[in-house]
Design a protein around this motif. Structure first.
Motif, PDB file in Angstrom:
ATOM      1  N   LEU A 168       0.854  -1.199   0.000  1.00 56.04           N
ATOM      2  CA  LEU A 168       0.000   0.000   0.000  1.00 56.04           C
ATOM      3  C   LEU A 168       0.881   1.237   0.000  1.00 56.04           C
ATOM      4  CD1 LEU A 168      -2.869  -0.684   2.567  1.00 56.04           C
ATOM      5  CD2 LEU A 168      -3.152  -0.071   0.174  1.00 56.04           C
ATOM      6  N   PRO A 169       0.436   2.282  -0.681  1.00 57.75           N
ATOM      7  CA  PRO A 169       1.244   3.509  -0.648  1.00 57.75           C
ATOM      8  C   PRO A 169       1.332   4.052   0.773  1.00 57.75           C
ATOM      9  CG  PRO A 169      -0.890   3.884  -1.712  1.00 57.75           C
ATOM     10  CD  PRO A 169      -0.780   2.416  -1.481  1.00 57.75           C
ATOM     11  N   ARG A 170       2.390   4.814   1.024  1.00 57.01           N
ATOM     12  CA  ARG A 170       2.599   5.357   2.369  1.00 57.01           C
ATOM     13  C   ARG A 170       1.744   6.603   2.600  1.00 57.01           C
ATOM     14  NH1 ARG A 170       4.091   1.112   3.055  1.00 57.01           N
ATOM     15  NH2 ARG A 170       6.025   0.348   3.947  1.00 57.01           N
ATOM     16  N   PHE A 171       1.077   6.635   3.756  1.00 58.95           N
ATOM     17  CA  PHE A 171       0.308   7.808   4.169  1.00 58.95           C
ATOM     18  C   PHE A 171       1.206   8.668   5.067  1.00 58.95           C
ATOM     19  CE2 PHE A 171      -4.063   7.025   2.721  1.00 58.95           C
ATOM     20  CZ  PHE A 171      -3.903   5.755   2.185  1.00 58.95           C
ATOM     21  N   PRO A 172       0.824   9.939   5.266  1.00 61.80           N
ATOM     22  CA  PRO A 172       1.687  10.805   6.090  1.00 61.80           C
ATOM     23  C   PRO A 172       1.907  10.224   7.491  1.00 61.80           C
ATOM     24  CG  PRO A 172      -0.022  12.093   4.993  1.00 61.80           C
ATOM     25  CD  PRO A 172      -0.321  10.661   4.704  1.00 61.80           C
ATOM     26  N   ARG A 173       3.022  10.544   8.076  1.00 63.00           N
ATOM     27  CA  ARG A 173       3.403   9.959   9.373  1.00 63.00           C
ATOM     28  C   ARG A 173       2.388  10.250  10.474  1.00 63.00           C
ATOM     29  NH1 ARG A 173       7.935   7.243   9.608  1.00 63.00           N
ATOM     30  NH2 ARG A 173       7.445   6.820  11.775  1.00 63.00           N
ATOM     31  N   ASP A 174       1.762  11.438  10.407  1.00 64.52           N
ATOM     32  CA  ASP A 174       0.814  11.785  11.476  1.00 64.52           C
ATOM     33  C   ASP A 174      -0.642  11.477  11.088  1.00 64.52           C
ATOM     34  OD1 ASP A 174       0.610  13.615   9.495  1.00 64.52           O
ATOM     35  OD2 ASP A 174       0.723  15.395  10.795  1.00 64.52           O
ATOM     36  N   PHE A 175      -0.820  10.648  10.070  1.00 66.08           N
ATOM     37  CA  PHE A 175      -2.169  10.312   9.611  1.00 66.08           C
ATOM     38  C   PHE A 175      -2.940   9.613  10.746  1.00 66.08           C
ATOM     39  CE2 PHE A 175      -5.177   7.945   6.791  1.00 66.08           C
ATOM     40  CZ  PHE A 175      -5.640   9.038   6.074  1.00 66.08           C
ATOM     41  N   LEU A 176      -4.211   9.993  10.918  1.00 66.89           N
ATOM     42  CA  LEU A 176      -4.996   9.463  12.036  1.00 66.89           C
ATOM     43  C   LEU A 176      -5.737   8.188  11.609  1.00 66.89           C
ATOM     44  CD1 LEU A 176      -5.573  10.318  14.983  1.00 66.89           C
ATOM     45  CD2 LEU A 176      -7.711  11.329  14.141  1.00 66.89           C
ATOM     46  N   TRP A 177      -5.151   7.057  11.960  1.00 67.25           N
ATOM     47  CA  TRP A 177      -5.766   5.763  11.629  1.00 67.25           C
ATOM     48  C   TRP A 177      -6.717   5.381  12.756  1.00 67.25           C
ATOM     49  CZ3 TRP A 177      -4.899   3.753   6.947  1.00 67.25           C
ATOM     50  CH2 TRP A 177      -3.729   4.121   6.268  1.00 67.25           C
ATOM     51  N   GLY A 178      -7.947   5.001  12.397  1.00 65.44           N
ATOM     52  CA  GLY A 178      -8.879   4.657  13.462  1.00 65.44           C
ATOM     53  C   GLY A 178      -9.981   3.720  13.010  1.00 65.44           C
ATOM     54  N   VAL A 179     -10.806   3.344  13.961  1.00 71.08           N
ATOM     55  CA  VAL A 179     -12.029   2.589  13.668  1.00 71.08           C
ATOM     56  C   VAL A 179     -13.187   3.271  14.408  1.00 71.08           C
ATOM     57  CG1 VAL A 179     -10.997   0.341  13.208  1.00 71.08           C
ATOM     58  CG2 VAL A 179     -11.547   0.968  15.554  1.00 71.08           C
ATOM     59  N   SER A 180     -14.414   3.029  13.925  1.00 75.03           N
ATOM     60  CA  SER A 180     -15.603   3.703  14.469  1.00 75.03           C
ATOM     61  C   SER A 180     -16.637   2.708  14.982  1.00 75.03           C
ATOM     62  CB  SER A 180     -16.305   4.502  13.368  1.00 75.03           C
ATOM     63  OG  SER A 180     -15.509   5.525  12.883  1.00 75.03           O
ATOM     64  N   THR A 181     -17.426   3.187  15.931  1.00 77.93           N
ATOM     65  CA  THR A 181     -18.637   2.474  16.376  1.00 77.93           C
ATOM     66  C   THR A 181     -19.654   3.547  16.785  1.00 77.93           C
ATOM     67  OG1 THR A 181     -17.994   2.450  18.713  1.00 77.93           O
ATOM     68  CG2 THR A 181     -17.351   0.518  17.405  1.00 77.93           C
ATOM     69  N   SER A 182     -20.847   3.112  17.207  1.00 76.78           N
ATOM     70  CA  SER A 182     -21.759   4.079  17.839  1.00 76.78           C
ATOM     71  C   SER A 182     -22.478   3.414  19.005  1.00 76.78           C
ATOM     72  CB  SER A 182     -22.772   4.630  16.842  1.00 76.78           C
ATOM     73  OG  SER A 182     -23.946   3.840  16.814  1.00 76.78           O
ATOM     74  N   ALA A 183     -22.880   4.246  19.962  1.00 82.27           N
ATOM     75  CA  ALA A 183     -23.445   3.757  21.220  1.00 82.27           C
ATOM     76  C   ALA A 183     -24.645   2.836  21.010  1.00 82.27           C
ATOM     77  CB  ALA A 183     -23.845   4.945  22.095  1.00 82.27           C
ATOM     78  N   ALA A 184     -25.633   3.307  20.250  1.00 82.48           N
ATOM     79  CA  ALA A 184     -26.874   2.536  20.118  1.00 82.48           C
ATOM     80  C   ALA A 184     -26.628   1.190  19.448  1.00 82.48           C
ATOM     81  CB  ALA A 184     -27.894   3.325  19.317  1.00 82.48           C
ATOM     82  N   GLN A 185     -25.535   1.083  18.695  1.00 77.92           N
ATOM     83  CA  GLN A 185     -25.278  -0.151  17.951  1.00 77.92           C
ATOM     84  C   GLN A 185     -24.465  -1.171  18.745  1.00 77.92           C
ATOM     85  OE1 GLN A 185     -24.066   2.450  14.402  1.00 77.92           O
ATOM     86  NE2 GLN A 185     -24.877   0.637  13.383  1.00 77.92           N
ATOM     87  N   ILE A 186     -23.800  -0.728  19.819  1.00 79.18           N
ATOM     88  CA  ILE A 186     -22.939  -1.675  20.539  1.00 79.18           C
ATOM     89  C   ILE A 186     -23.185  -1.762  22.048  1.00 79.18           C
ATOM     90  CG2 ILE A 186     -21.071  -1.500  18.843  1.00 79.18           C
ATOM     91  CD1 ILE A 186     -19.507   0.185  20.965  1.00 79.18           C
ATOM     92  N   GLU A 187     -23.616  -0.685  22.669  1.00 88.53           N
ATOM     93  CA  GLU A 187     -23.580  -0.660  24.137  1.00 88.53           C
ATOM     94  C   GLU A 187     -24.500  -1.665  24.805  1.00 88.53           C
ATOM     95  OE1 GLU A 187     -24.310   3.211  25.792  1.00 88.53           O
ATOM     96  OE2 GLU A 187     -22.420   4.017  25.039  1.00 88.53           O
ATOM     97  N   GLY A 188     -25.747  -1.806  24.339  1.00 91.27           N
ATOM     98  CA  GLY A 188     -26.726  -2.588  25.103  1.00 91.27           C
ATOM     99  C   GLY A 188     -26.979  -1.882  26.428  1.00 91.27           C
ATOM    100  N   ALA A 189     -27.299  -2.662  27.473  1.00 91.51           N
ATOM    101  CA  ALA A 189     -27.515  -2.098  28.819  1.00 91.51           C
ATOM    102  C   ALA A 189     -28.429  -0.876  28.766  1.00 91.51           C
ATOM    103  CB  ALA A 189     -26.163  -1.751  29.457  1.00 91.51           C
ATOM    104  N   VAL A 190     -29.510  -0.988  28.027  1.00 93.60           N
ATOM    105  CA  VAL A 190     -30.342   0.196  27.798  1.00 93.60           C
ATOM    106  C   VAL A 190     -31.102   0.633  29.048  1.00 93.60           C
ATOM    107  CG1 VAL A 190     -30.589  -0.152  25.310  1.00 93.60           C
ATOM    108  CG2 VAL A 190     -32.248  -1.195  26.862  1.00 93.60           C
ATOM    109  N   ALA A 191     -31.283  -0.296  29.977  1.00 93.98           N
ATOM    110  CA  ALA A 191     -32.035   0.089  31.185  1.00 93.98           C
ATOM    111  C   ALA A 191     -31.124   0.100  32.414  1.00 93.98           C
ATOM    112  CB  ALA A 191     -33.201  -0.870  31.386  1.00 93.98           C
TER     113      ALA A 191
END
Ligand code: BGC
Length: 463
Positions: free
Chosen positions: A11-34
């Motif tokens: 893969l080509p090189r991205f800048p050294r300070d590139f922000l690599w991450g992954v995402s989620t959202s509360a309603a889709q993962i947390e459970g424990a709704v009550a």
């Protein structure tokens, strides 16, 4: 696109300070709704109504991240991402949306942030990812100005608690989807079918964003963005009818939110559809709040859309598009995109459309465009072998790099999603995760794409 991607090192090189991450959202993962004093959300209520969620499920347990977050933080650390984009559940922090604050809710995010920092992963919270407190929804939700004001109050509460450790904030996730799917056609919570009368929900989300930016800045926030969904819109043909239908769709998906934020005005006058006329309240004044400077602009990209005029018989238009049933009254109709592989969700896989999108953003907004971050990109595949997901991510990273090489300033990339989760109206049938979830046992098992991304990140760190 090939199903056997080249090795991570190619893969080509991205800048050294590139922000690599992954995402989620509360309603889709947390459970424990009550638990822990959380109030009800619009999605709790929507999912409990029969027929709303395709597999009849709900998100009461989801991936049980509320209890298992230490394991999830360990997965993030093992993956080697620099950042984790999660969302704070508004009804967990302010159960009724406004008024009393729930200390136990804030404590949860406090622990999560500390665990992330201890693992060397930057927390990037999104303040709102569609889970409107039900008490506000019952009063009209985002159709009312009060919801925007309540949102700013909630943003202040969260920033007061986490602001000493959180550097980067996201206000809203995809207000376009909440407006169109939630208030326009009723496929998402709150299930309203207002068609174009849903537009005030767009204005109030934008206003809520602007007011929240002010609240965050007053608490010393240094870096604020928003996550909007975008994708190139391709006209089904060169005919005038198809081109105007595509222009209108493009306006709703790509311009309705970007232009108030970046240019301080609503689009559409040139198409004879001036959105500003359809918005409530002191629009010109609100636009000044909405267009307060952003430090960066987040783009969620999944697929391009091919759009034409609705045919008289409705024949050429699929009744369902990307899993969403579109009402025939809309003045545009999505058409099939042929000649590309598809995800198991049926979405066409078109990496080069990401390059096209990013370049078009730079062309449209020029100097007004802050640096971009890809805040979501990913795909749903059922299998465990996972070559398709690897090929998808490989292709999109190359397409992203091509846009950067063409001069578009992109500072980060977040994969949707860390783990399989509750995919809204689709329930658990769609699997977007780098980590597999067994919904019987809630066991987490990294997929091949998790290992592939880990290797990519190692190579990138090597420089
Ligand atoms: C949303 C996510 C969703 C993903 C895949 C985005 O529209 O922000 O919550 O799971 O796309 O559909």
């Amino acid at each position: 696109m090939t199903l056997v991607p080249d090795p991570p090192a190619s893969l080509p090189r991205f800048p050294r300070d590139f922000l690599w991450g992954v995402s989620t959202s509360a309603a889709q993962i947390e459970g424990a709704v009550a638990e822990g004093g959380r109030g009800r959300s619009s999605w709790d209520v929507f999912a409990a109504e029969s027929g709303r969620i395709k597999d009849g499920s709900d998100a009461r347990v989801a991936t049980d991240h509320y209890h298992r977050y230490p394991e999830d933080v360990a997965l993030l650390k093992g993956l080697g991402v620099r950042a984790y984009r999660f969302s704070v559940a508004w009804p967990r922090v302010v159960p009724d949306g406004a008024g009393e604050v729930n200390a136990a809710g804030l404590d949860f995010y406090d622990r999560l942030v500390d665990a992330l920092l201890a693992a060397g992963v930057e927390p990037v919270p999104t303040l709102f990812h569609w889970d409107t407190p039900q008490a506000l929804e019952e009063g009209g939700g985002w159709l009312r100005r009060e919801t925007a004001e309540a949102f700013a109050g909630y943003a202040d509460v969260v920033a007061a608690r986490l602001g000493d450790r959180v550097g980067r904030w996201i206000t809203l996730n995809e207000p376009a989807e909440l407006t169109l799917l939630g208030y326009g056609v009723g496929q998402h919570a709150p299930g309203r079918q207002l068609l174009f009368d849903a537009l005030p929900a767009a204005h109030h989300q934008l206003l809520g964003h602007g007011l929240a930016v002010q609240a965050l800045r007053a608490r010393g926030a240094r870096s604020i963005g928003i996550a909007n969904s975008h994708g190139p819109t391709w006209a089904a043909s060169g005919s005038e009818a198809d081109r105007s239908a595509a222009d209108l769709y493009d306006l709703l998906l790509n311009r309705l939110f970007a232009e108030p934020l970046l240019l301080g005005r609503y689009p559409g006058a040139e198409l004879g559809f001036d959105v500003a006329d359809l918005m409530p309240g002191p629009v010109a004044e609100d636009l000044k709040v909405i267009s307060g400077p952003l430090d960066w602009y987040g783009i969620n990209y999944y697929q391009p859309t091919r759009v034409g005029a609705p045919t008289e018989s409705g024949g050429a238009a699929p009744a369902e598009f990307a899993g969403i049933a579109l009402p025939p009254e809309l003045p545009f109709a999505p058409r099939e995109i042929e000649g590309y592989p598809r995800t198991d969700f049926g979405w066409p896989v078109v990496p080069e459309a990401l390059t096209e999108l990013l370049v078009s953003f730079r062309e449209r907004y020029g100097d007004r465009l802050p640096p971009l971050v890809i805040t979501e990109n990913g795909c749903s595949y059922e299998g465990t072998e996972d070559e398709e997901r690897i090929a998808f991510l490989d292709g999109h990273l190359r397409a992203l790099h091509a846009a950067m090489a063409a001069g578009v300033d992109v500072r980060g990339y977040f994969v949707w999603s860390l783990m399989d989760n509750f995919e809204w109206a689709e329930g658990y049938a769609r699997r977007f995760g780098l980590v597999h979830i067994d919904y019987e046992t809630l066991a987490r098992t990294p997929k091949a794409s998790y290992r592939w991304l880990r290797d990519v990140l190692r190579e990138q760190e090597r420089g």
